[in-house]
Design a protein around this motif. Structure first.
Motif: not given
Length: 822
Positions: A597-599, A682-687
């Motif tokens: 998603v970030f990429e 959850s992992h997206l919210a880590l950044r």
């Protein structure tokens, strides 16, 4: 000869000084008494006994030299290549009844003296040993003396012949010195061979120094993946204890097996260190190459000990050592290639009847390679090492090993947030080293006194570590194609239920699926390197397990990032559903999908509408309906569970059928469905990240809003793992509120870690966010905030005092409205 007689008389006169009291008492025993007497307490020769014998031997051997001009050393060292061998004559005289003594005249080397205890006869081996000692000394003395205090032999060091001077002794000695200085080089090869084969103390010291030097050469900075060892980072492994136990039980060979990068080489390194002072074993550490064992040892001995030997010379040396008493030589061979037939033939020879039990083998190899060494090419018979070897498997770090690892890292002022014990991805020594490298190699950290703390789970950093550690272009190409096959296989309908379930916890692909993306040569290269491991699924179909999971995860995230924008263009809800389903079918799927998603967001394809589509699919309880269900149990494989209409559970184990009756008044149970979307979030919210608003009039920060939503989840938000025992956490089941992770277990969910980072940052609205979170009245969210603030308050930071204040004034009063957990 008049001169000689005169000097001899002078020497004799010098030796008539009164002897020490102990010496006189020893030579003149006291009179016996009827009731008691004087009894000697020492049964072995004492240091004064040895000194007396040396002085006596020197008078006999060199009567023409004044005693005052002679000096001797019972402790001296010999340089063999890069090894320094220390000789202790006093020790050997007490234990073996013989001493090696270095004699000088006026500061110049004169002789090596082999002094045997009185009564022990002289043998040709004594002369051979003395000559070998003298020849390997940096300053070679011209003479070798072999004596037992009565008989004396003087030999020329350079020729090995007896020295029998005629006429003037001083003149003859001068001739000897001149001849020695002009003589051709002596046979150093033979001298070292004798030297290393005479005394266990000597060859053991040489072997241990060679092993220590190789370990040192293979050690380097934390961040250098080409060197397997870090000087001050060695985790004690249970496998090492198993290897030592097998050797003590008499095993001629031990195979240390395991996955790539699991720590097999470090087990051999630990074996070297654990036996440094052992009287039973001397470990010769050997890094395998394209040659056989004997050739590799010959190269190593030539380099380390300056002993120019052939493989046949090494054979002869090992054969002699194998049949001696005392310490066994353990050849610790690290990482042979699967196709190295020379090593296999050499191991078969070493385990044959030509060698005694005092030569052992410990060899490390990938578990995919073991059968190539232990069975014949037909696979129907065991090879000699297959029959003789005990097998020890190196596994991911156990709880005790992981605690030791944390303790070692703490000595480098590196640690993890409380909760790391539950992170299975941290149970790899190579992963721990990669995580610590950036800090441990930083001079400012080494020279300072700060303490570096890492998150208790990897999350998206797993992908970053993989990309920084593995940048081999050809390997990435092969794993990218493998990732394509894995993705395609997860969508295939032809997979067996057992394989579909197993692939959630471990990367596995059917052989036929991979062959569509990689040619056979590439597949064989991955098998040879241990990155692929062959297997068979429950239905009997050939499969391949993929190692280096973090590298494959990196390639999978790239592929998904390329595909996601295409799907978003067609339908945002369908794209979100596809991402969630794909993540649910893959090991580390939530991390892979979040990275994708970030990429994809860098292309502008990911909008807030897509994020909302993921938010709109929260985890939910789904009741178990009557029917047959499949389950994959690690270590036991695929099992079927039959839930009947009456609520009973039936399953079959080893041909026996078992029935479990439900508790009165209780339903069969439920499982958690649709976990994937919120795990990705959850992992997206880590950044911290911003996105454009739906109306297109601005941008807003998204991660705090996400946490207010996903933090309310009434289930434990952790991805599935293939080791439930190590992945388990303590949970409170609170009726009406769901499952809440016990705060005493630490930070174990990525959503809680994201809250830690949010509240521990310099974000000015953190206090307002806490008030909003508590005001939502969600017990799970309030507990996650409580756990996060506890961590922020526990560390030495600028926000510790603020965190304690928020706990006291806001969060703890809010928790009193909910059931007490303790």
């Amino acid at each position: 000869m008049k001169n000689a007689k005169k000097k001899s008389a002078k020497a004799g006169k010098a030796s008539t000084k009164p002897a020490p009291a102990k010496t006189r008492a020893k030579k003149t025993p006291p009179k016996k008494e009827s009731s008691k007497g004087i009894k000697r307490l020492t049964t072995k020769p004492t240091e004064s006994d040895l000194e007396a014998e040396i002085h006596h031997a020197l008078r006999i051997a060199f009567p023409w030299i004044a005693a005052s001009d002679l000096k001797h050393q019972t402790k001296f060292s010999i340089q063999l290549g890069r090894a320094v061998i220390r000789i202790d004559g006093k020790k050997s005289y007490r234990s073996d009844g013989r001493a090696d003594v270095l004699v000088e005249v006026k500061g110049t080397p004169l002789a090596v003296m082999e002094l045997k205890r009185r009564g022990n006869p002289l043998t040709p081996a004594d002369a051979k040993q003395g000559i070998s000692y003298a020849r390997v000394l940096e300053h070679m003395p011209p003479l070798v003396v072999v004596t037992n205090g009565k008989d004396v032999r003087l030999l020329e060091t350079y020729s090995g012949r007896d020295w029998t001077p005629v006429g003037d002794l001083e003149a003859e000695f001068a001739k000897l010195i001149d001849a020695a200085s002009r003589a051709a080089g002596v046979d150093i090869k033979q001298a070292i061979e004798v030297f290393l084969g005479t005394s266990a103390d000597i060859w053991v010291s040489a072997v241990r120094q060679s092993s220590a030097r190789l370990v040192s050469e293979l050690s380097g900075p934390w961040g250098n993946p080409l060197l397997p060892f870090v000087p001050d980072f060695l985790i004690p492994r249970e496998a090492t204890r198993e290897v030592l136990a097998s050797l003590r039980d008499g095993a001629r060979a031990v195979i240390v097996k395991g996955a790539p990068l699991i720590g097999k080489s470090s087990v051999l390194r630990e074996l070297v260190l654990a036996t440094e002072k052992s009287a039973a074993f001397a470990v010769f550490f050997v890094e395998a190459d394209a040659h056989g064992i004997f050739q590799r040892l010959a190269n190593l001995l030539a380099s380390a000990l300056a002993w120019p030997v052939s493989p046949d010379d090494v054979r002869a040396w090992l054969r002699r050592l194998s049949k001696t008493e005392g310490a066994a030589i353990v050849l610790a061979i690290d990482g042979p290639a699967p196709a190295n037939s020379d090593i296999r033939k050499d191991m078969d020879e070493l385990l044959s009847g030509s060698y005694g039990a005092n030569v052992r083998i410990v060899i490390s190899m990938d578990d995919t390679v073991v059968s190539r060494y232990t069975t014949t090419s037909s696979g129907r018979q065991a090879t000699p090492i297959g029959r003789a070897a005990a097998e020890v498997e190196v596994l991911p770090l156990s709880d005790l090993e992981f605690k030791d690892a944390l303790r070692i890292l703490e000595s480098h002022r590196i640690g993890f947030i409380h909760g790391a014990m539950a992170a299975i991805e941290l149970r790899s020594p190579s992963m721990l080293r990669a995580i610590a490298a950036g800090v441990a190699d930083d001079p400012s950290h080494r020279e300072g006194n700060g303490f570096a703390t890492f998150p208790p789970l990897l999350g998206l950093s797993l992908i970053g570590y993989a990309r920084s550690r593995f940048n081999d272009v050809d390997l990435r190409r092969k794993l990218r194609q493998t990732a394509k096959a894995v993705l395609k296989d997860t969508e295939a309908s032809g997979r067996s239920p057992g394989l579909a379930l197993e692939s959630v916890g471990v990367f596995v692909v059917r052989n036929q699926a991979l062959e569509k993306f990689l040619n056979r040569l590439d597949i064989e290269s991955l098998l040879t390197s241990g990155i692929l491991k062959p297997g068979v699924d429950a239905a009997g179909e050939s499969t391949l397990y993929v190692r280096l999971s973090e590298v494959l995860a990196s390639e999978l995230s790239r592929l998904i990032a390329e595909e996601l924008p295409k799907r978003i263009k067609k339908s945002i809800p369908k794209a979100a559903a596809w991402l969630a389903e794909t993540a649910a079918a893959l090991p580390l799927g939530d991390i892979i999908a979040a990275q994708a998603v970030f990429e994809a967001a860098t292309t502008g394809a990911v909008s807030l509408n897509f994020i909302n589509a993921l938010v709109n699919t929260p985890p939910r309880d789904e009741k178990i309906s009557p029917g047959v269900y499949g389950i994959n149990i690690p270590g036991r494989g695929f099992k079927t569970l039959h839930f009947r209409e009456d609520g009973c559970l039936l399953w079959t184990e080893n041909g026996e059928e078992y029935v479990v009756q439900p508790e009165p008044g209780k339903a069969v149970g439920s499982f958690i469905a649709d976990m994937s979307s919120w795990l990705i979030l959850s992992h997206l919210a880590l950044r911290p990240f911003e996105m454009g608003t739906p109306d297109g009039n601005g941008r807003e920060r998204v991660d705090p809003l996400l946490l207010l939503e996903i933090g309310t989840c009434p289930h434990v938000l952790r991805g599935p793992q293939n080791n439930p025992e190590q992945n388990a956490v303590l949970v409170h089941e609170v009726p009406g509120h769901g499952s809440i992770v016990c705060h005493k277990f630490g930070v174990v969910e990525p959503v809680t870690l994201a809250i830690v980072r949010l509240l521990g940052s310099k974000w000015v609205d953190a206090g307002d966010w806490i008030n909003v979170a508590v005001g939502l009245g969600s017990f799970p969210l309030t507990m996650r905030v409580y756990t996060a603030l506890q961590h922020v308050a526990s560390i030495s930071s600028a926000k510790a005092q603020w965190a304690r204040k928020m706990l006291d004034k806001v969060v703890e009063p809010a928790l009193r409205r909910f059931p007490s957990l303790h």
